[in-house]
Design a protein around this motif. Structure first.
Motif, PDB file in Angstrom:
ATOM      1  N   LYS A 157       0.859  -1.350  -0.331  1.00 43.67           N
ATOM      2  CA  LYS A 157      -0.402   0.180   0.191  1.00 43.67           C
ATOM      3  C   LYS A 157       0.716   1.351  -0.355  1.00 43.67           C
ATOM      4  O   LYS A 157       1.968   0.719   0.670  1.00 43.67           O
ATOM      5  N   HIS A 158      -0.050   2.060  -0.797  1.00 46.99           N
ATOM      6  CA  HIS A 158       1.279   3.677  -0.760  1.00 46.99           C
ATOM      7  C   HIS A 158       0.386   4.590  -0.438  1.00 46.99           C
ATOM      8  O   HIS A 158      -1.062   4.466  -1.244  1.00 46.99           O
ATOM      9  N   TYR A 159       0.053   5.442   0.340  1.00 45.80           N
ATOM     10  CA  TYR A 159      -0.320   6.791   0.447  1.00 45.80           C
ATOM     11  C   TYR A 159      -0.212   8.016   1.574  1.00 45.80           C
ATOM     12  O   TYR A 159       1.588   7.392   1.658  1.00 45.80           O
ATOM     13  N   ILE A 160      -0.644   9.185   0.750  1.00 46.72           N
ATOM     14  CA  ILE A 160      -0.188  10.342   2.088  1.00 46.72           C
ATOM     15  C   ILE A 160      -0.986  10.988   3.235  1.00 46.72           C
ATOM     16  O   ILE A 160      -2.188  10.595   2.456  1.00 46.72           O
ATOM     17  N   ARG A 161      -0.048  10.774   3.811  1.00 46.32           N
ATOM     18  CA  ARG A 161      -0.599  11.524   5.384  1.00 46.32           C
ATOM     19  C   ARG A 161       0.098  12.610   6.050  1.00 46.32           C
ATOM     20  O   ARG A 161       0.885  12.485   5.950  1.00 46.32           O
ATOM     21  N   HIS A 195       5.127  10.246   2.933  1.00 48.52           N
ATOM     22  CA  HIS A 195       4.344   9.316   1.902  1.00 48.52           C
ATOM     23  C   HIS A 195       4.962   7.956   3.395  1.00 48.52           C
ATOM     24  O   HIS A 195       5.423   8.034   4.686  1.00 48.52           O
ATOM     25  N   TYR A 196       3.315   7.107   2.825  1.00 46.85           N
ATOM     26  CA  TYR A 196       3.845   6.011   3.343  1.00 46.85           C
ATOM     27  C   TYR A 196       3.984   4.736   2.856  1.00 46.85           C
ATOM     28  O   TYR A 196       2.568   4.958   1.925  1.00 46.85           O
ATOM     29  N   ILE A 197       4.350   3.979   2.541  1.00 46.51           N
ATOM     30  CA  ILE A 197       4.567   2.596   2.139  1.00 46.51           C
ATOM     31  C   ILE A 197       4.814   1.485   2.909  1.00 46.51           C
ATOM     32  O   ILE A 197       5.340   1.356   3.654  1.00 46.51           O
ATOM     33  N   LEU A 198       3.650   0.074   2.782  1.00 47.62           N
ATOM     34  CA  LEU A 198       3.628  -0.839   3.831  1.00 47.62           C
ATOM     35  C   LEU A 198       3.624  -1.958   2.786  1.00 47.62           C
ATOM     36  O   LEU A 198       2.868  -2.099   1.718  1.00 47.62           O
ATOM     37  N   TYR A 199       4.763  -2.733   3.512  1.00 47.22           N
ATOM     38  CA  TYR A 199       4.314  -3.684   2.862  1.00 47.22           C
ATOM     39  C   TYR A 199       4.835  -5.367   3.611  1.00 47.22           C
ATOM     40  O   TYR A 199       5.427  -4.670   4.914  1.00 47.22           O
ATOM     41  N   ILE A 201       7.794   1.624   5.737  1.00 49.37           N
ATOM     42  CA  ILE A 201       8.237   3.399   5.257  1.00 49.37           C
ATOM     43  C   ILE A 201       7.700   4.574   5.108  1.00 49.37           C
ATOM     44  O   ILE A 201       6.591   4.932   4.072  1.00 49.37           O
ATOM     45  N   LYS A 202       7.889   5.278   6.587  1.00 55.33           N
ATOM     46  CA  LYS A 202       7.715   6.685   6.299  1.00 55.33           C
ATOM     47  C   LYS A 202       8.774   7.769   5.759  1.00 55.33           C
ATOM     48  O   LYS A 202       9.779   7.857   6.086  1.00 55.33           O
ATOM     49  N   ASP A 211       2.264   7.821  -7.892  1.00 53.82           N
ATOM     50  CA  ASP A 211       3.540   6.951  -8.136  1.00 53.82           C
ATOM     51  C   ASP A 211       4.532   7.603  -7.427  1.00 53.82           C
ATOM     52  O   ASP A 211       4.546   8.645  -7.787  1.00 53.82           O
ATOM     53  N   VAL A 212       6.211   6.526  -6.555  1.00 51.27           N
ATOM     54  CA  VAL A 212       6.508   7.802  -5.991  1.00 51.27           C
ATOM     55  C   VAL A 212       8.063   7.439  -6.092  1.00 51.27           C
ATOM     56  O   VAL A 212       7.659   5.896  -5.985  1.00 51.27           O
TER      57      VAL A 212
END
Length: 140
Positions: A29-33, A37-41, A56-57, A112-113
């Motif tokens: 998952k990837h989102y911005i808050r 950026h936050y990447i979760l896997y 990963i923040k 994408d980032v």
């Protein structure tokens, strides 16, 4: 809003002139808050076949990598700064110092980032390795 993404991680570590490459591809998952950026896997560790959850923040100046599960640890990378982090090894955890030379974030139009980080690991004041990390989140 969380979006499904393909996460590609490429790492290069150089120790005393010897280079070692690592690559990983995972669904995540990837989102911005709050402008981060936050990447979760999740990935499965080769030797134990246990899962490790990864968060990963990051923004333009700082990257935080948190790992929970088969491997535990927290790595803090702040551009132009030396930070202490816990580094997990098969022999146990140890405290290391991380000097981050560069944090580069490239955002794409469709969400994408691409994150590139260049850093050094030091133990007891001695440089142990030069490292490069590239993380791509491509939305599906």
């Amino acid at each position: 809003m969380e979006e499904n993404a393909v996460i590609k991680i490429s790492g290069l570590q150089e120790v005393e002139g010897t280079k070692d490459n690592v690559e990983l591809l995972a669904a995540g998952k990837h989102y911005i808050r709050n402008n981060k950026h936050y990447i979760l896997y999740e990935n499965i560790e080769d030797d134990s076949e246990e899962k490790t959850s990864n968060i990963i923040k990051f923004n333009d100046e700082m990257v935080e990598i948190i790992r929970r599960g088969a491997i535990e640890g927290r790595l803090l990378l702040e551009q132009n700064a030396m930070r202490q982090s816990v580094y997990s090894t098969p022999m146990g955890d140890m405290v290391v110092e991380v000097l981050t030379e560069k944090v580069d974030v490239e955002e794409q139009i469709r969400g994408d980032v691409n994150l590139k980080v260049k850093y050094q690991i030091h133990i007891d004041g001695n440089k142990i390795s030069d490292n490069e990390l590239e993380i791509n989140a491509t939305h599906r």
